[in-house]
Write an enzyme that holds these catalytic residues in place. Structure first.
Site, short mmCIF file in Angstrom:
data_model
loop_
_atom_site.label_atom_id
_atom_site.label_comp_id
_atom_site.label_asym_id
_atom_site.label_seq_id
_atom_site.Cartn_x
_atom_site.Cartn_y
_atom_site.Cartn_z
N TYR A 146 2.35 -7.73 20.89
CA TYR A 146 3.77 -7.45 20.68
C TYR A 146 4.60 -7.67 21.94
O TYR A 146 5.79 -7.92 21.86
CB TYR A 146 3.95 -5.99 20.24
CG TYR A 146 3.74 -5.75 18.77
CD1 TYR A 146 2.51 -5.97 18.19
CD2 TYR A 146 4.78 -5.30 17.97
CE1 TYR A 146 2.31 -5.74 16.84
CE2 TYR A 146 4.59 -5.07 16.62
CZ TYR A 146 3.36 -5.29 16.07
OH TYR A 146 3.17 -5.06 14.73
N LYS A 181 -12.18 -6.16 18.36
CA LYS A 181 -12.79 -7.41 17.93
C LYS A 181 -13.58 -7.92 19.13
O LYS A 181 -13.34 -9.02 19.65
CB LYS A 181 -11.69 -8.40 17.47
CG LYS A 181 -12.20 -9.65 16.83
CD LYS A 181 -12.83 -9.45 15.45
CE LYS A 181 -13.41 -10.75 14.93
NZ LYS A 181 -14.26 -10.56 13.73
N ASP A 217 -12.51 -6.22 11.35
CA ASP A 217 -12.69 -6.73 9.98
C ASP A 217 -13.54 -5.75 9.15
O ASP A 217 -13.24 -5.45 7.99
CB ASP A 217 -13.28 -8.15 9.97
CG ASP A 217 -14.46 -8.33 10.92
OD1 ASP A 217 -14.78 -7.41 11.70
OD2 ASP A 217 -15.09 -9.41 10.88
N ASP A 223 -1.10 -1.79 13.60
CA ASP A 223 0.00 -2.08 12.66
C ASP A 223 -0.58 -2.37 11.28
O ASP A 223 -0.14 -1.83 10.27
CB ASP A 223 0.80 -3.29 13.18
CG ASP A 223 1.91 -3.67 12.22
OD1 ASP A 223 2.62 -2.76 11.76
OD2 ASP A 223 2.05 -4.86 11.91
N ASP A 235 -0.89 0.39 7.68
CA ASP A 235 -0.34 0.14 6.34
C ASP A 235 -1.44 0.30 5.28
O ASP A 235 -1.21 0.84 4.20
CB ASP A 235 0.22 -1.29 6.23
CG ASP A 235 1.70 -1.36 6.60
OD1 ASP A 235 2.16 -0.50 7.38
OD2 ASP A 235 2.40 -2.26 6.11
C1 IPM Z 1 5.67 -0.60 12.18
C2 IPM Z 1 6.49 -1.80 11.80
C3 IPM Z 1 6.96 -2.49 13.08
C4 IPM Z 1 5.73 -2.90 13.86
C5 IPM Z 1 7.90 -3.70 12.83
C6 IPM Z 1 9.12 -3.30 12.03
C7 IPM Z 1 8.30 -4.37 14.10
O1 IPM Z 1 5.76 -2.64 11.00
O2 IPM Z 1 6.22 0.30 12.86
O3 IPM Z 1 4.50 -0.55 11.82
O4 IPM Z 1 5.16 -3.96 13.58
O5 IPM Z 1 5.33 -2.15 14.74
MG MG Z 2 3.86 -1.91 10.44
#
Ligand code: IPM
Ligand code: MG
Length: 360
Positions: free
Chosen positions: A146, A195, A227, A251, A255
């Site tokens: 990032y 990884k 993975d 990240d 999710d």
């Molecule tokens: C998160 C989001 C952010 C990230 C985006 C919006 C830049 O997906 O906070 O997980 O990738 O960190």
């Molecule tokens: Mg995210």
């Protein structure tokens, strides 16, 4: 006591969910005799529309002057919104990355927990859901891909894009220490994800994590390749306690961890630096498709406010009150659309806020 909270409603569903979190915080203030003073801060697309940039220096100063920041979400539809015609450093997400970096928020805590009442909303097989899970993802937030050097240019006549993944040992050590510290207050297990079979940054990660583990002999450490971790999370999430990982892997995996808890609308998060300061935000995005409809799930933001009370303000009892209120609302069968199941009562964003605030 009085507490200064910077509020970043942001874009999409952000303003709606932040409004509900404030409603719940105000109920806590009333019951326990605290005063929460809010300062609005512009960030993301709404800031681009006003000032031509996603985060102004004034906005950063306002955040720094607060005891903690409560955020909704930023960004819009990446295919249709005019914000995404701007150069990358002028887009909404750049504001979020800038605030993380400017405030040194290197530790991102994302708890994922399967509520008994939400087992029906869990997309995993019934026997896997029945075992339940309760994990905390500890994501490094100010390093890695990032924040590495990036560019797109023609090299020898071929368009080439470069993103750099770099970590130094200090960046790894400080996040590892946070993970081990928090594991001591949980089930005393850290799974570090990397990884290391391919990446140098992961091999250094593993080495430093092993060194830190030496200072925590009562905490069990396991290393897992990313993975495999992605697979284990859906196959058998129960053994995961503290999940320590770098920015990009965190990240993606957070999710995934959110989705198996029933909905990304349930996952809170805290981004912390070395001090008590923190930025608290739901892990989900701005959901532009449902923005302004009063149907978004505000629970992740409300639980983020509870994390703020716990981590920044040391108000454990008050944080418990919010978490218990959420649990009671779920027990009572009250649901927003994303976690709706048969026999439950479907409510709007603001009704969900009222129900939780009423039970604080
Ligand atoms: C998160 C989001 C952010 C990230 C985006 C919006 C830049 O997906 O906070 O997980 O990738 O960190
Ligand atoms: Mg995210």
């Amino acid at each position: 006591m009085s507490y200064k909270i910077g509020c970043i409603p942001g874009d999409g569903i952000g303003p709606e969910v932040v409004r509900e979190a404030r409603k719940v915080l105000d109920a806590v203030g009333k019951k326990y005799g605290h005063e929460f003073i809010y300062t609005e801060i512009d960030m993301g697309g709404c800031s681009i529309d006003k000032y031509g940039e996603p985060l102004t220096d004034e906005a950063i100063e306002k955040a720094k002057a607060s005891d903690a920041v409560l955020m909704g979400s930023i960004g819009g539809n990446t295919s249709t919104s005019p914000w995404y015609k701007l150069p990358p450093e002028k887009r909404p997400e750049a504001g979020l990355l800038k605030i993380r970096k400017s405030l040194g928020l290197f530790a991102n805590l994302r708890p994922s927990y399967l509520y008994e009442e939400l087992k029906d909303a869990c997309p995993l097989r019934a026997e896997v859901a029945d075992a339940g899970f309760d994990m905390l993802i500890m994501r490094e937030l100010t390093g890695g891909l990032y924040f590495g050097e990036r560019y797109t240019k023609e090299i020898d006549g071929v368009m080439t894009a470069v993103d750099t993944l770099s970590y130094n040992e200090n960046e790894i050590r400080r996040i590892a220490v946070k993970a081990f510290e928090i594991a001591g207050k949980r089930r005393k297990k850290v799974i570090s994800i990397d990884k290391a079979n391919v990446l140098d940054s992961s091999r250094l990660w593993r080495k430093v994590v092993n060194e830190v583990a030496g200072d925590y002999p009562d905490i069990e450490l396991e290393h897992m390749l990313v993975d495999n971790a992605a697979m284990q999370l859906v196959k058998n999430p129960a053994p995961f306690d503290v999940v320590l990982t770098e920015n990009m892997f965190g990240d993606i995996l957070s999710d995934e961890a959110a989705e198996i808890s029933g909905s990304i609308g349930m996952l809170s998060s805290a981004s912390l630096n070395e001090t008590k300061f923190g930025l608290y935000e739901p892990s989900g995005g701005s959901a532009p498709d449902i923005a302004g409809k009063n149907i978004a799930n505000p629970i992740a933001t409300i639980l983020s406010a509870a994390m703020m009370l716990r981590f920044t303000f040391d108000l454990d009892k008050e944080a418990d009150a919010i978490e218990n209120a959420v649990r009671e609302v779920l027990k009572a069968g009250i649901r927003t659309g994303d976690i709706m199941s048969d026999g439950c009562r479907k409510v709007s964003t603001s009704e969900m806020g009222d129900e939780i605030a009423g039970r604080v």
